[in-house]
Write an enzyme that holds these catalytic residues in place. Structure first.
Site, PDB file in Angstrom:
ATOM      1  CE  LYS A 135      -4.999  23.239  12.041  1.00  0.00           C
ATOM      2  NZ  LYS A 135      -4.093  23.359  12.961  1.00  0.00           N
TER       3      LYS A 135
ATOM      4  CG  ASP B 274      -6.661  27.119  11.416  1.00  0.00           C
ATOM      5  OD1 ASP B 274      -5.933  27.961  10.815  1.00  0.00           O
ATOM      6  OD2 ASP B 274      -6.471  26.539  12.424  1.00  0.00           O
TER       7      ASP B 274
END
Ligand code: ATP
Length: 315
Positions: A18, A145
């Protein structure tokens, strides 16, 4: 090492890295954490995690940064397998192999990606019938996350980043990632962010710093797929701290900007730097300039958004 019999069933999950196109960091809370407005975009650097039957929990890892990945119980993929086994009252008897292509400790959520991939791989291998909601809640327990690595695409994370709202994206964005030598510790970067805020004399706590909010212009840019508008609205509140701990990142950011990137920013807590570019041709040009600049270990081109953790082979 436990060996897996040839022909034994195995499940491979592919999972993306990401980049945070916005990372707004609130003040330090009394518990030491920070509230975030975190706009995640999944991008096409991937790890693959393969789960295969074994007599106990074992772990192997290959890839350019494999020597930096812990192969003990602290590995997030191992922790994910144990969490899923405990949740279902099973033994975590599995061999996990991580084929690692996401930079380690690079601010691209590589460990979180492996945790999400291991959860999905083990759930599939063990046939646990774990619902998506249960998987998401196990992900959130493993790290802030991790839920995003499971869902992919683009999403707004609130709280510590774990409360996720999927975001619509109206196009494909082209990126270059400059991979640095060595990593940066995420807790150290948050600590430096607090130190820099304290040093201004205005304070670093929730009483001193406004609540973090997503940028309406940035959400619009994602929705319409407008790279120029996204470039104008991206931000990372951790960038000054990452650059303070690794001053050489300034030269990397400048090299990408001079080569024609629409925008440059530190990815998450760094030290990977992210460059948004107009198209695939620009991506190759900016990547070549970054490699030639001597300011990074290597530069990779890719696109986002990407799908989240996905089973790519089963059987
Ligand atoms: P984030 O962007 O979520 O802050 P990061 O990309 O900066 O994370 P990771 O690659 O997740 O960092 O690695 C951070 C540390 O986590 C590593 O230095 C390593 O010691 C540990 N770690 C545990 N499990 C893993 C894993 N599966 N892959 C990589 N690192 C792992």
């Amino acid at each position: 090492m436990t060996r897996t019999a040839p022909g034994a069933p195995r499940v491979t999950v592919r999972v993306p890295a990401k980049v945070n196109v916005q990372l707004a960091v609130g003040g330090r809370r009394p518990d030491g954490f920070h509230d975030l407005a975190n706009v995640f975009l999944a991008v096409g650097l991937h790890d693959e995690v393969t789960a295969a039957p074994a007599d106990t929990l074992t772990l192997t890892c290959t890839g350019p940064d494999a020597d930096q990945v812990p192969l003990d119980d602290t590995n997030l993929a191992a922790r994910a397998a144990r969490a899923l086994a405990t949740h279902h009252g099973l033994d975590a008897h599995v061999h996990l192999h991580i084929a690692k292509d996401i930079p380690v400790a690079g601010g691209m959520a590589g460990g979180s990606a492996d945790a999400a991939a291991a959860l999905l791989a083990c759930a599939t291998l063990w046939g646990t019938d774990t619902s998506h909601a249960e998987l998401l809640s196990l992900c959130a327990e493993l790290g802030s996350d991790v839920p995003f690595s499971l869902v992919g695409g683009a999403a707004l994370g609130r709280g510590r980043g774990e409360l996720l709202e999927p975001l619509p994206v109206g196009g494909t964005f082209h990126w270059v990632f400059a991979v640095a030598d060595g990593g940066l510790s995420t807790p150290a970067v948050y600590k430096e962010c607090d130190r820099l805020r304290d040093a201004t004399g205005r304070g670093a706590t929730t009483a001193d710093i406004p609540d973090p909010e997503p940028s309406p212009a940035l959400l619009d840019a994602l929705r319409t797929g407008d790279a120029t508008a996204l470039a104008a609205s991206m931000s990372n509140d951790l960038q000054p701290a990452a650059v303070s701990l690794r001053p050489s990142l300034s030269a990397t950011l400048a090299a990408g900007t001079e080569a024609g990137a629409l925008a440059a920013l530190v990815s998450g807590s760094g030290p990977t730097t992210a460059f948004l570019v107009a198209d695939a041709e620009d991506a190759e040009r900016v990547a070549a300039a970054l490699r030639a600049s001597g300011t990074c270990r290597t530069a990779r081109t890719t696109v986002g958004p990407e799908t989240g953790a996905t089973v790519i082979s089963n059987g």
